[in-house]
Scaffold this motif. Sequence first.
Motif, PDB file in Angstrom:
ATOM      1  N   UNK A 154      -2.715 -31.824   0.061  1.00 35.14           N
ATOM      2  CA  UNK A 154      -3.596 -32.946   0.361  1.00 35.14           C
ATOM      3  C   UNK A 154      -3.091 -34.282  -0.156  1.00 35.14           C
ATOM      4  N   UNK A 155      -1.910 -34.331  -0.793  1.00 37.43           N
ATOM      5  CA  UNK A 155      -1.387 -35.615  -1.271  1.00 37.43           C
ATOM      6  C   UNK A 155      -0.922 -36.429  -0.069  1.00 37.43           C
ATOM      7  N   UNK A 156      -1.520 -37.605   0.193  1.00 34.70           N
ATOM      8  CA  UNK A 156      -1.122 -38.378   1.371  1.00 34.70           C
ATOM      9  C   UNK A 156       0.311 -38.893   1.280  1.00 34.70           C
ATOM     10  N   UNK A 166      -6.837 -38.252  -5.043  1.00 31.53           N
ATOM     11  CA  UNK A 166      -7.266 -37.139  -4.189  1.00 31.53           C
ATOM     12  C   UNK A 166      -6.954 -35.801  -4.872  1.00 31.53           C
ATOM     13  N   UNK A 208      -9.436 -32.623  -5.553  1.00 31.78           N
ATOM     14  CA  UNK A 208      -9.226 -31.405  -4.770  1.00 31.78           C
ATOM     15  C   UNK A 208      -8.795 -30.214  -5.612  1.00 31.78           C
ATOM     16  N   UNK A 243      -1.402 -38.691   5.683  1.00 32.61           N
ATOM     17  CA  UNK A 243      -1.503 -37.244   5.445  1.00 32.61           C
ATOM     18  C   UNK A 243      -1.399 -36.471   6.756  1.00 32.61           C
ATOM     19  N   UNK A 300      -9.219 -33.987   8.407  1.00 31.12           N
ATOM     20  CA  UNK A 300      -8.264 -33.969   7.286  1.00 31.12           C
ATOM     21  C   UNK A 300      -8.783 -33.118   6.135  1.00 31.12           C
ATOM     22  N   UNK A 301     -10.067 -32.767   6.181  1.00 34.97           N
ATOM     23  CA  UNK A 301     -10.628 -31.905   5.138  1.00 34.97           C
ATOM     24  C   UNK A 301     -10.111 -30.489   5.214  1.00 34.97           C
ATOM     25  N   UNK A 302      -9.500 -30.125   6.342  1.00 32.25           N
ATOM     26  CA  UNK A 302      -8.972 -28.767   6.507  1.00 32.25           C
ATOM     27  C   UNK A 302      -7.589 -28.853   7.143  1.00 32.25           C
ATOM     28  N   UNK A 303      -6.578 -29.096   6.313  1.00 32.67           N
ATOM     29  CA  UNK A 303      -5.213 -29.278   6.806  1.00 32.67           C
ATOM     30  C   UNK A 303      -4.626 -27.981   7.388  1.00 32.67           C
ATOM     31  N   UNK A 316     -11.549 -39.267  -0.026  1.00 35.32           N
ATOM     32  CA  UNK A 316     -11.163 -39.128   1.388  1.00 35.32           C
ATOM     33  C   UNK A 316     -11.413 -37.728   1.932  1.00 35.32           C
ATOM     34  N   UNK A 317     -10.903 -36.722   1.229  1.00 37.43           N
ATOM     35  CA  UNK A 317     -10.988 -35.345   1.718  1.00 37.43           C
ATOM     36  C   UNK A 317     -12.431 -34.846   1.642  1.00 37.43           C
ATOM     37  N   UNK A 325     -14.757 -33.375   4.610  1.00 41.09           N
ATOM     38  CA  UNK A 325     -15.368 -32.039   4.531  1.00 41.09           C
ATOM     39  C   UNK A 325     -16.868 -32.127   4.777  1.00 41.09           C
TER      40      UNK A 325
END
Lengths: 103, 289
Positions: free
Chosen positions: A55-57, A80, A84, B21, B173-176, B212-213, B217
Amino acid sequence: MQKLVQQRMKMLETLPTIIGPVSVKISDVHTGAWRYRRPVIRRDDCIRCGICATYCPCGAIEKAEEGMVIDYTYCKGCGICTVECPKKAIDFPEESTFRKEGE
Amino acid sequence: MPELDLLSKGLTTCQGCPMELIGRAALDTLGPRTITMTPPSCSAILTGSGDETGWGIPSVQTVLMSLPAFASGVSEALKIRGMDDVTVMGFAGDGGTFDIGLQSLSGAIERGHKAVFICYNNEAYMNTGNQRSSATTLGASTKTTPTGKKESAKNIDFMLLHTPLAYQATASVGNIPDFKRKLKKASEKDGPCFIHVLAPCPSGWKFPTSQTIEVAKLAVKSGAWLQFERENGKITINQKPADFALINDYLDAQKRFGRVTAEIRERIIAEAKGRYETLCRLAELDCLV
């Protein structure tokens, strides 16, 4: 001479085929200077799941042999990873505390 | 020898930018045999200006209204040269897909070129300073709608249900891992594919960069964003909304909804419920294009 050419040709064959023009000048801004808080991983609590890296942009976190490693040259300090992390094993102290230590 | 980065790390996107991302995750899946193109948008930062670029793969900076037309040209050229394993990836924002690039996108889909169009939806023209677009949610305050938007957003997913897409999906983006799976599926199709990704923008939606994430979600959990895919004329819902009352939390998490009234809140929730119900009905059918 001919041998050298043949050698070079063999070398070329091992390279990936070019599919289009690519600039050789890659943008490389050291965005770490933007950071006002720094994520620091606690080695003992880290379970090396790799969620922070996913999740690291900036793609600044990588899995190494000794655990997860943060590249502070590019880490923008968005935080983030600290949110996370399932084990909450990433601290987020102010950047100024590190500068004082350096001085 | 360390592996080469397909997307440079030193990019000047904002802190906590979901678009970067998405780009990173996309290249992680597609690999080096990809050609990408971006319209003038936040994603133009990745393509760079002058002789500098952030991509480690061939990239084109297109004009705003015709990214899919560029993609169709590149895709046809690759077909003639017999390079079938190369993926063409269009990487546009909501302005380049919903508003300005719409006619070009519908043309490219109709002609059936092999390309993957990724739309990262940050619900406004963020690169020029947060002006409203047709993707902006009802009630959201932007520079051009300071008292909150009065109209509800355009539903591009439902619009594109009746186009001959080989594969269509929404992701977040919450679920890559889910996004990567959908992109992998899309890259293997021989036809136009469209992936619509929710990208909560910390500077435009006004929430802390670390959230952000979490916001992405919450959007999926509350039903403000629907996760589904369409393949072979059948819709599959990937994740059911947990509780529509969570939309209140979703709105409270963002400062752009700071001024919404109780009336607008109810309307937002009712619209989300309506969208989900429509989708459930559509998922029962298997006669879509």
